[in-house]
Design a protein around this motif. Structure first.
Motif, short mmCIF file in Angstrom:
data_model
loop_
_atom_site.label_atom_id
_atom_site.label_comp_id
_atom_site.label_asym_id
_atom_site.label_seq_id
_atom_site.Cartn_x
_atom_site.Cartn_y
_atom_site.Cartn_z
N GLY A 1 3.26 -1.06 -5.41
CA GLY A 1 3.70 -0.90 -4.03
C GLY A 1 5.11 -1.40 -3.80
O GLY A 1 5.77 -1.92 -4.71
N GLU B 1 2.66 -8.81 -4.55
CA GLU B 1 1.25 -8.45 -4.66
C GLU B 1 0.74 -8.45 -6.09
O GLU B 1 -0.47 -8.44 -6.32
CB GLU B 1 1.02 -7.07 -4.03
N SER C 1 -9.00 0.47 -4.69
CA SER C 1 -8.36 -0.67 -5.34
C SER C 1 -7.06 -1.05 -4.64
O SER C 1 -6.76 -2.23 -4.43
CB SER C 1 -8.09 -0.35 -6.82
N ASP C 2 -6.28 -0.04 -4.29
CA ASP C 2 -5.00 -0.31 -3.63
C ASP C 2 -5.18 -1.01 -2.29
O ASP C 2 -4.56 -2.06 -2.05
CB ASP C 2 -4.23 1.00 -3.47
N PHE D 1 -2.61 -1.13 -9.33
CA PHE D 1 -2.15 -0.92 -7.96
C PHE D 1 -1.45 -2.16 -7.39
O PHE D 1 -0.66 -2.04 -6.46
CB PHE D 1 -3.32 -0.52 -7.07
N SER D 2 -1.75 -3.33 -7.96
CA SER D 2 -1.07 -4.53 -7.46
C SER D 2 0.42 -4.53 -7.78
O SER D 2 1.21 -5.22 -7.11
CB SER D 2 -1.72 -5.78 -8.06
N MET E 1 0.85 -1.20 0.00
CA MET E 1 0.00 0.00 0.00
C MET E 1 0.88 1.25 0.00
O MET E 1 1.86 1.33 0.70
CB MET E 1 -0.89 0.01 1.23
N GLY E 2 0.56 2.22 -0.84
CA GLY E 2 1.37 3.42 -0.97
C GLY E 2 1.42 4.21 0.32
O GLY E 2 0.56 4.13 1.19
#
Length: 560
Positions: free
Chosen positions: A83, A89, A424-425, A79-80, A1-2
């Motif tokens: 990160g 992920e 989504s993330d 988003f997968s 996750m960002g």
């Protein structure tokens, strides 16, 4: 996750271990999944509202709808792989891509056949009512019949199937070199050796191929729409417009203003504009609803009720006058063609009043508003309730109605896209943590769960269309599913190739790729047939668990 999102969302890895922590992770997944589901529906609803504007309906249906429909899956894939634990992920993104593609081609296809099946006698599907049939006749009789039933569609699904199979070739651009490069070992993943093995170049080529096929596919859809050959798109537009009129979002006048003659002389030369096949399809279900005895004719009481149903202010005296004007044999009843004449006269009168009188500046839109509040119904189903036009739309001009529609569409699209991008993330992080706590690959978690959030609307839409039990609606259902798979093969896969190329990720998805290609090859063969017996539904459904078994089996054999 960002880092930015981490400040606002619960990090799944920080939740307690044990049963209590797992329940919390699952709860997060349910909440995020529901929000993504809501966002996907908002995107769908917002984009469909744009179909209500004739001047842009073609481009919206052929370009905007397919792209926006692929946004939720594309966001999860994106988003997968962005990160700090992208290589781990990204399997969530692959699972979402594979699960979405395979689920759309199997589960809703199966449900569509079951919902749309009709009787089949001597190789003929009973879509048309026999001349000798009674009012009790049904396309599927008895309703629980399974043997000697099936569905039929037109040959356009063959083209949709070919598009899907050709775009699936993009997977091979990187997968074939990957077999020889052996990219995907632990060392190579940790040290970025994929670039040295040359897969960086193949990922770039794959990205270029996806972009090219994406543009080619959309161009083809636009060309067919402009030439009036896109039957599926026309039916989708009609369905959305019908629903909008029924929900009092807009009026016939606002929807079809562009299709009515623009000049007084042309209208006078062509007063029976209702003679077109498309308008007949709009009106026929309404007529049938009031033709309760299936005699093919309605009396003055039914005509009055039908006019009211269509939004006309018609009392019995008006209905009697209209019936007498077209009742050539003086039987006291009118048939469907005569009913079309009634509607044609009503619309012509309304149009002539509009172009003959200037608009009253104090009551904008009053002279231009169609007297037909609700006309079209491109579905053979009962309308259970009559909704009155709300005050905020009733007295608006077509231009003002379009402005309101654009505003509503913009709000839904903005909100839906924002929810999808925002959640989504964290959803990727939740599914990855679920896999870690369950001791199974996150791929399998996202394969099953992600499509439920991102593709549920497509599943429901395909089922609803198929349940109308006509060859045209079956074609719409199947073509929409094949089109969604094509968008996954171009739009979503292109995002994945970009991640591989520019984010230093290894290509370690041979088993998943083979599974996707296997299912798409099977469905291509199915799509080349226009008649699908009911047992096809169960054969197609079996491809879903088989695809998972293929991945597990290949990974057990040493494939990455």
């Amino acid at each position: 996750m960002g880092d930015i999102l981490s400040a606002y969302f619960i990090e799944p890895k920080h939740l307690p271990e044990g049963f209590g922590g797992s329940v919390q992770v699952l709860s997060l997944g349910v909440v995020y999944g529901y929000i993504l589901f809501t966002g996907s529906n908002l995107i769908s609803e917002g984009s469909e509202l744009l179909l209500l504007i004739p001047s842009i309906a073609g481009i919206v249906g052929s370009v905007v709808l397919p792209i926006l429909g692929a946004v939720p899956d594309g966001a999860i894939v994106l988003f997968s792989g962005m990160g700090p634990n992208a290589q781990e992920e990204v399997s969530v993104g692959v699972g979402a891509l594979a699960g979405s593609t395979i689920m759309l081609l199997t589960v809703p296809w199966c449900l569509s056949i079951i919902a749309g099946r009709v009787n089949c006698f001597n190789g003929e599907y009973t879509y048309k009512r026999p001349a000798s049939a009674t009012s009790e006749w049904k396309r599927l009789d008895p309703p629980d019949r399974w043997l000697k039933t099936g569905v039929k569609c037109d040959s356009s699904i063959k083209t949709s199937g070919r598009f899907m199979l050709m775009t699936a070739g993009a997977y091979l651009v990187i997968q074939i070199p990957a077999f020889f490069a052996s990219c995907g070992t632990t060392y190579e993943m940790e040290h970025g050796e994929c670039h040295k093995n040359g897969l960086y170049v193949w990922a770039i080529l794959g990205l270029i191929m996806c972009i090219g096929m994406f543009i080619w596919y959309l161009h083809t859809q636009i060309a067919e729409s402009d030439e009036g050959r896109h039957v599926v798109l026309e039916a989708l537009i009609d369905k959305v417009r019908q629903r909008a009129v029924r929900q009092t979002i807009t009026t016939l006048r606002a929807l079809y203003k562009d299709y009515l003659p623009a000049e007084r002389d042309s209208l006078l030369k062509n007063p029976d504009w209702t003679s077109g096949d498309r308008m007949k399809h709009f009106l026929r279900p309404f007529f049938n609803e009031f033709d309760t005895d299936r005699s093919g004719a309605i009396g003055v009481d039914e005509l009055q009720g039908l006019l009211v149903k269509l939004g006309e202010k018609a009392d019995r005296t008006t209905a009697e006058a209209l019936l007498a004007a077209v009742d050539k044999d003086k039987s006291g009843f009118i048939e469907f063609d005569e009913f079309l004449e009634v509607i044609g006269k009503q619309m012509q009168d309304a149009y002539m009043k509009e172009i003959a009188k200037p608009e009253d500046p104090e009551t904008p839109g009053l002279k231009r508003r169609s007297t037909m509040g609700r006309l079209i119904k491109h579905e053979e189903e009962e309308v259970e309730e009559d909704a009155e036009m709300p005050e905020d739309l009733t007295d608006l001009s077509p231009e003002e109605q379009r402005r309101r529609i654009l505003m509503r569409s913009a709000v839904k699209l903005s909100l839906g896209t924002g929810l999808v991008l925002l959640f989504s993330d964290p959803m990727v992080g939740v599914m990855s943590e679920m896999g870690s706590r369950c001791g199974i690959s996150p791929f399998y978690i996202s394969f099953v769960l992600a499509p439920l959030a991102s593709n549920a609307s497509e599943l429901i839409s395909a089922y609803v269309f198929a349940a109308k039990k006509t060859p045209k609606t079956m074609t719409i259902s199947f073509s929409a599913l094949l089109g969604a798979a094509t968008m996954n093969n171009t739009f979503c896969l292109g995002i994945f190739f970009a991640l591989i190329a520019f984010n230093n990720l290894a290509w370690a998805f041979s088993a998943e790729t083979i599974s996707i290609l296997f299912v798409e090859a099977c469905m291509y063969k199915v799509a080349q047939k226009t008649e699908h017996p009911t047992y096809y539904a169960f054969l197609v459904l079996l491809l879903y668990p088989i695809s998972l078994a293929v991945v597990a089996g290949l990974e057990g054999m040493g494939f990455d």
